[in-house]
Motif scaffolding. Structure first.
Motif, mmCIF file in Angstrom:
data_model
loop_
_atom_site.group_PDB
_atom_site.id
_atom_site.type_symbol
_atom_site.label_atom_id
_atom_site.label_comp_id
_atom_site.label_asym_id
_atom_site.label_seq_id
_atom_site.Cartn_x
_atom_site.Cartn_y
_atom_site.Cartn_z
ATOM 1 N N ALA A 3 19.708 15.221 34.271
ATOM 2 C CA ALA A 3 20.956 14.713 34.849
ATOM 3 C C ALA A 3 21.919 15.843 35.198
ATOM 4 C CB ALA A 3 21.632 13.751 33.877
ATOM 5 N N PHE A 4 21.771 16.979 34.532
ATOM 6 C CA PHE A 4 22.706 18.084 34.724
ATOM 7 C C PHE A 4 22.139 19.242 35.542
ATOM 8 C CE2 PHE A 4 24.002 16.544 30.309
ATOM 9 C CZ PHE A 4 24.957 15.673 30.815
ATOM 10 N N ALA A 5 20.893 19.150 35.966
ATOM 11 C CA ALA A 5 20.229 20.270 36.647
ATOM 12 C C ALA A 5 20.990 20.738 37.888
ATOM 13 C CB ALA A 5 18.794 19.895 37.006
ATOM 14 N N GLU A 6 21.375 19.823 38.733
ATOM 15 C CA GLU A 6 22.087 20.187 39.966
ATOM 16 C C GLU A 6 23.454 20.797 39.639
ATOM 17 O OE1 GLU A 6 23.747 17.994 43.983
ATOM 18 O OE2 GLU A 6 22.018 17.117 42.942
ATOM 19 N N TYR A 7 24.161 20.233 38.672
ATOM 20 C CA TYR A 7 25.463 20.768 38.260
ATOM 21 C C TYR A 7 25.311 22.199 37.758
ATOM 22 C CZ TYR A 7 29.845 21.359 35.745
ATOM 23 O OH TYR A 7 31.053 21.844 35.293
ATOM 24 N N LEU A 8 24.351 22.414 36.875
ATOM 25 C CA LEU A 8 24.136 23.748 36.308
ATOM 26 C C LEU A 8 23.752 24.757 37.377
ATOM 27 C CD1 LEU A 8 22.258 22.661 33.078
ATOM 28 C CD2 LEU A 8 24.521 23.752 33.167
ATOM 29 N N ALA A 9 22.948 24.340 38.334
ATOM 30 C CA ALA A 9 22.508 25.245 39.396
ATOM 31 C C ALA A 9 23.669 25.755 40.240
ATOM 32 C CB ALA A 9 21.475 24.548 40.281
ATOM 33 N N LYS A 10 24.764 25.023 40.273
ATOM 34 C CA LYS A 10 25.927 25.416 41.074
ATOM 35 C C LYS A 10 26.860 26.390 40.350
ATOM 36 C CE LYS A 10 25.970 21.198 43.811
ATOM 37 N NZ LYS A 10 26.691 19.965 44.116
ATOM 38 N N ILE A 11 26.600 26.673 39.073
ATOM 39 C CA ILE A 11 27.429 27.630 38.329
ATOM 40 C C ILE A 11 26.923 29.023 38.659
ATOM 41 C CG2 ILE A 11 28.217 28.401 36.056
ATOM 42 C CD1 ILE A 11 27.689 25.527 35.045
ATOM 43 N N ASP A 12 27.736 29.792 39.392
ATOM 44 C CA ASP A 12 27.310 31.100 39.891
ATOM 45 C C ASP A 12 27.102 32.139 38.797
ATOM 46 O OD1 ASP A 12 27.321 30.205 42.526
ATOM 47 O OD2 ASP A 12 29.402 30.805 42.847
ATOM 48 N N ASN A 13 27.992 32.191 37.829
ATOM 49 C CA ASN A 13 27.908 33.198 36.781
ATOM 50 C C ASN A 13 26.780 32.840 35.808
ATOM 51 O OD1 ASN A 13 28.426 34.440 34.118
ATOM 52 N ND2 ASN A 13 30.276 35.248 35.097
ATOM 53 N N GLN A 15 25.981 33.921 32.835
ATOM 54 C CA GLN A 15 26.405 33.745 31.436
ATOM 55 C C GLN A 15 27.110 32.400 31.252
ATOM 56 O OE1 GLN A 15 27.128 36.718 33.069
ATOM 57 N NE2 GLN A 15 25.784 38.130 31.977
ATOM 58 N N HIS A 16 27.936 32.032 32.220
ATOM 59 C CA HIS A 16 28.641 30.748 32.149
ATOM 60 C C HIS A 16 27.629 29.599 32.228
ATOM 61 C CE1 HIS A 16 32.587 32.711 33.828
ATOM 62 N NE2 HIS A 16 32.141 33.298 32.731
ATOM 63 N N ARG A 17 26.648 29.763 33.104
ATOM 64 C CA ARG A 17 25.621 28.735 33.253
ATOM 65 C C ARG A 17 24.826 28.593 31.956
ATOM 66 N NH1 ARG A 17 22.014 30.973 36.370
ATOM 67 N NH2 ARG A 17 23.450 31.035 38.126
ATOM 68 N N ALA A 18 24.452 29.712 31.354
ATOM 69 C CA ALA A 18 23.672 29.680 30.109
ATOM 70 C C ALA A 18 24.467 29.034 28.976
ATOM 71 C CB ALA A 18 23.231 31.089 29.720
ATOM 72 N N ARG A 19 25.741 29.372 28.868
ATOM 73 C CA ARG A 19 26.583 28.804 27.804
ATOM 74 C C ARG A 19 26.738 27.305 28.009
ATOM 75 N NH1 ARG A 19 31.031 30.088 24.410
ATOM 76 N NH2 ARG A 19 29.801 31.899 23.837
ATOM 77 N N THR A 20 26.997 26.879 29.247
ATOM 78 C CA THR A 20 27.156 25.458 29.545
ATOM 79 C C THR A 20 25.865 24.712 29.258
ATOM 80 O OG1 THR A 20 28.775 26.040 31.251
ATOM 81 C CG2 THR A 20 27.857 23.804 31.331
ATOM 82 N N GLU A 21 24.754 25.285 29.668
ATOM 83 C CA GLU A 21 23.455 24.667 29.422
ATOM 84 C C GLU A 21 23.184 24.558 27.921
ATOM 85 O OE1 GLU A 21 18.883 24.897 31.058
ATOM 86 O OE2 GLU A 21 20.270 26.508 31.553
ATOM 87 N N GLU A 22 23.551 25.589 27.169
ATOM 88 C CA GLU A 22 23.365 25.577 25.717
ATOM 89 C C GLU A 22 24.129 24.407 25.081
ATOM 90 O OE1 GLU A 22 24.311 28.427 21.833
ATOM 91 O OE2 GLU A 22 25.366 28.785 23.719
#
Length: 122
Positions: A3-13, A15-22
């Motif tokens: 459900a979050f794959a597309e949202y996460l893919a749009k996070i450019d940074n 480190q920010h993407r990894a933290r959000t995904e975590e």
């Protein structure tokens, strides 16, 4: 997490993407009964159609939104964790650790407090 794959893919940074995904993966694993979804272009979790917790990303922080009642219930712990906050959200700076025990308390509170709630928001 699909459900979050597309949202996460749009996070450019990265480190920010990894933290959000975590954080999103932690909630998904810890609370498999919660429904992950994107609403208002933000990742959130619901229970029986009612909002439990949501997240958003900004340049400076990951925002956690447990509704005002969740902020009020844990205000002392939010301050003690060193997080900035408003009436509706908590800001976890990208360089700060995530207090998963505090997140757990907020989610548990909302699940319990909204057990009989029939609306999306309080």
């Amino acid at each position: 997490m699909e459900a979050f794959a597309e949202y996460l893919a749009k996070i450019d940074n990265p480190q920010h993407r990894a933290r959000t995904e975590e954080v999103l993966a932690w909630v998904t694993k810890k609370y498999p009964n919660l429904v992950p979804q994107i609403a208002w272009n933000q990742p959130m979790f619901t229970d029986h159609g009612t909002y439990i917790i949501g997240f958003s990303v900004s340049k400076q922080h990951l925002a956690v939104a447990p509704e005002r009642a969740g902020i009020n219930q844990f205000l002392d712990e939010i301050v003690q964790a060193g997080y900035d906050h408003t009436k509706e959200l908590i800001r976890i700076k990208w360089g700060s650790p995530v207090d998963f025990s505090l997140l757990e308390k907020m989610i548990e509170f909302n699940i319990s407090d909204k057990a009989d709630c029939s609306t999306f928001w309080r």
